[in-house]
Design an enzyme around this catalytic site. Structure first.
Site, PDB file in Angstrom:
ATOM      1  N   SER A  40       3.533 -20.867  28.279  1.00 55.79           N
ATOM      2  CA  SER A  40       4.840 -20.900  27.446  1.00 55.79           C
ATOM      3  C   SER A  40       4.455 -21.618  26.003  1.00 55.79           C
ATOM      4  CB  SER A  40       6.061 -21.689  28.201  1.00 55.79           C
ATOM      5  OG  SER A  40       7.078 -22.095  26.987  1.00 55.79           O
ATOM      6  N   PHE A  41       4.740 -21.152  24.786  1.00 59.46           N
ATOM      7  CA  PHE A  41       4.235 -21.826  23.841  1.00 59.46           C
ATOM      8  C   PHE A  41       4.798 -23.397  23.706  1.00 59.46           C
ATOM      9  CE2 PHE A  41       8.744 -20.563  22.718  1.00 59.46           C
ATOM     10  CZ  PHE A  41       9.397 -21.739  22.165  1.00 59.46           C
ATOM     11  N   LYS A  42       5.711 -23.645  24.538  1.00 57.85           N
ATOM     12  CA  LYS A  42       6.382 -25.043  24.788  1.00 57.85           C
ATOM     13  C   LYS A  42       5.402 -26.092  25.233  1.00 57.85           C
ATOM     14  CE  LYS A  42      10.915 -23.674  24.895  1.00 57.85           C
ATOM     15  NZ  LYS A  42      12.345 -23.576  25.478  1.00 57.85           N
ATOM     16  N   ASP A  43       4.270 -25.507  25.918  1.00 57.12           N
ATOM     17  CA  ASP A  43       3.199 -26.223  26.679  1.00 57.12           C
ATOM     18  C   ASP A  43       2.508 -27.369  25.569  1.00 57.12           C
ATOM     19  OD1 ASP A  43       3.617 -25.287  29.321  1.00 57.12           O
ATOM     20  OD2 ASP A  43       2.049 -23.751  28.953  1.00 57.12           O
ATOM     21  N   THR A  74      11.424 -24.774  28.993  1.00 60.10           N
ATOM     22  CA  THR A  74      11.174 -26.315  28.792  1.00 60.10           C
ATOM     23  C   THR A  74      10.957 -26.998  29.960  1.00 60.10           C
ATOM     24  OG1 THR A  74      12.688 -25.940  26.907  1.00 60.10           O
ATOM     25  CG2 THR A  74      12.160 -28.354  27.653  1.00 60.10           C
TER      26      THR A  74
END
Length: 154
Positions: A40-43, A74
């Site tokens: 995920s880009f949230k990493d 998230t």
């Protein structure tokens, strides 16, 4: 530039982010934000936040609990970012019937300082539980200092 980048990419021997070079217009550095532990880009933002919080908690000799209400990405990113860090525990609330099997496994298989709790209900129920926890005087001793709903960096 490459040696500085290599140093930046490592945190105690673990790869934090992936970088790639494009040679078509000279050397350009790009973040590959979908190559983290949860894809995920949230990493990227979660790992940066985790390292910053760990630094300050160690410096202040404090322990905190991160409380996360999530619908999937998230919670997975935060759980992986904080897994194994000292001075910080993470509790992830997720709607047990609303996340993918992959997301569930990403949150529930880490152990150590990460506890994932599947809630019967929707994301809004998880968020309501998190809000109640912050207003519960009996939980003050846990030092609940953060709730993460979404992560943005930049």
């Amino acid at each position: 530039m490459r040696s500085m980048t290599k140093h930046f990419l490592k945190s105690r021997g673990a790869r934090i982010i992936s970088m790639c070079y494009r040679e078509d217009n000279g050397e350009q550095l790009h973040h590959a934000l979908d190559c983290g532990p949860t894809a995920s880009f949230k990493d990227f933002a979660a790992r940066l936040m985790a390292r910053q919080m760990q630094y300050f908690m160690k410096k202040q000799k404090k322990n905190i609990v991160i409380l996360v209400a999530t619908s999937g990405d998230t919670g997975s990113a935060v759980a992986h970012a904080f897994a194994g860090l000292e001075n910080i525990k993470v509790v992830v609330l997720f709607p047990k019937d609303e996340v993918t099997e992959r997301q569930r496994k990403q949150m529930t298989t880490l152990g150590r300082n990460v506890t994932a709790v599947g809630v019967s209900g929707k994301f809004d129920d998880c968020q309501a539980m998190a809000k109640m926890a912050f207003s519960d005087a009996e939980l003050d001793e846990l030092n609940l200092t953060s709730a993460n709903r979404s992560i943005s960096a930049g």
